[in-house]
Design an enzyme around this catalytic site. Sequence first.
Site, short mmCIF file in Angstrom:
data_model
loop_
_atom_site.label_atom_id
_atom_site.label_comp_id
_atom_site.label_asym_id
_atom_site.label_seq_id
_atom_site.Cartn_x
_atom_site.Cartn_y
_atom_site.Cartn_z
N ALA A 131 19.86 -7.41 6.95
CA ALA A 131 20.42 -7.78 5.65
C ALA A 131 19.30 -7.85 4.63
O ALA A 131 18.71 -8.90 4.41
CB ALA A 131 21.17 -9.10 5.73
N GLN A 338 -6.27 9.33 -9.61
CA GLN A 338 -6.53 10.72 -9.96
C GLN A 338 -7.70 10.84 -10.94
O GLN A 338 -8.55 11.73 -10.81
CB GLN A 338 -5.28 11.36 -10.57
CG GLN A 338 -5.36 12.87 -10.73
CD GLN A 338 -5.36 13.60 -9.40
OE1 GLN A 338 -4.83 13.09 -8.42
NE2 GLN A 338 -5.96 14.78 -9.36
N GLU A 365 11.79 -8.20 -3.82
CA GLU A 365 12.61 -8.90 -4.85
C GLU A 365 13.72 -7.99 -5.39
O GLU A 365 14.04 -8.02 -6.57
CB GLU A 365 11.74 -9.41 -6.00
CG GLU A 365 10.58 -10.27 -5.58
CD GLU A 365 11.00 -11.42 -4.69
OE1 GLU A 365 12.11 -11.95 -4.89
OE2 GLU A 365 10.23 -11.79 -3.80
#
Length: 381
Positions: A131, A338, A365
């Site tokens: 869950a 990068q 969250e």
Amino acid sequence: MNEPFYLTDDQRMLRHLARKIARERVAPNAARYDEAEAYPEDSIRALIESGLYGIWVPEAYGGNAMGALALALVCEEIAAACAATGTQYLDQPLGGIPILLAGTDEQKKRFLPRLATGELLCAYSLSEPAAGSDAAGLKTTAVRKGDHYVLNGSKQWCTNGDHADVITVFATLDPSKRARGVTAFLVEKGTPGFSVGKKERKMGIRASPTVALHFSDCAVPAANRLGAEGEGFKLAMRTLDITRPATGALGLGIAQAALEAAVGYAKERQQFGQPIGAFQGIQFMLADMAMAVHASRLMIHYCARQVDAGITGNAYEASMAKCFAADTAMKVTIDAVQIFGGYGYTREFPVERYMRDAKIMQIYEGTNQIQRVVIAKELLE
């Protein structure tokens, strides 16, 4: 970075304090704790000693009652220094705000003053092995027996669960009722039948412990129930609507740190006889990074000010702020690596840690996919 013009003097002072503590006492520890995957003891102690743990607690219980915007400001500054420490810091209000929203007077008096000082540490446990996004599908059960509830089951992905003195745990009185059966409980460290399980080894925020929790005929006093039976799911969602701006601010802090590192490196790194920042390709990357960071900050602050104004039903804005800031953290850190080139792929510079830390922002969250579901639902209704 310009100071937002709408901040109050108190909010500016708080932000400057958080930045000072974060840069002087948190940032120097970040790489060491990340490498060791160790709890950031020194960093947490610095935040507690500075008084930052009490900013979300009402003055009546020993806090500063500075609100959601203040919490977001502090979370940004801490996360810019160490996202793992920022995650630990935010777990205090995440676990404690349910007490504010639904606690009895006795519960508030018992826990909030000690949460404000950091004497007690808190956690929030909603997710389970089966869950996660389906938060209403809990399997951990709570059965009333006299003046206690007996909890059985397991929870997953509990931040700070192994260090918390009290955990807001969500269990169900009847799995078939789904959301209507979910009820919240305050489970204290050392309660018989409660144990901490496996600690996860993670890609990022490695200094923030994430553990499983197990309940085997765990008797929790009825006095530790938060709110009414069956009201736990609403309480869990209300809490997340309040804390999501601060969660977004953690991603914002990572992105801001990555942007600053990339700008600094672009000024210093020489190629073809000039700084790489002189090349338009790098300039456009930096400009896009800066725009996304700035937009994230405005969305987060807007949503946090809604919370402080007492505006309810802000799931739409909260989901947008969290989702956009998390996506920004991921994109900006990738671009920062990068810009650093091969050096960005090494641990000599912090941008690789920023990139690893940023990924969780799109997952915890409430995943960014779930945030988009919430946003679309609000639009279509």
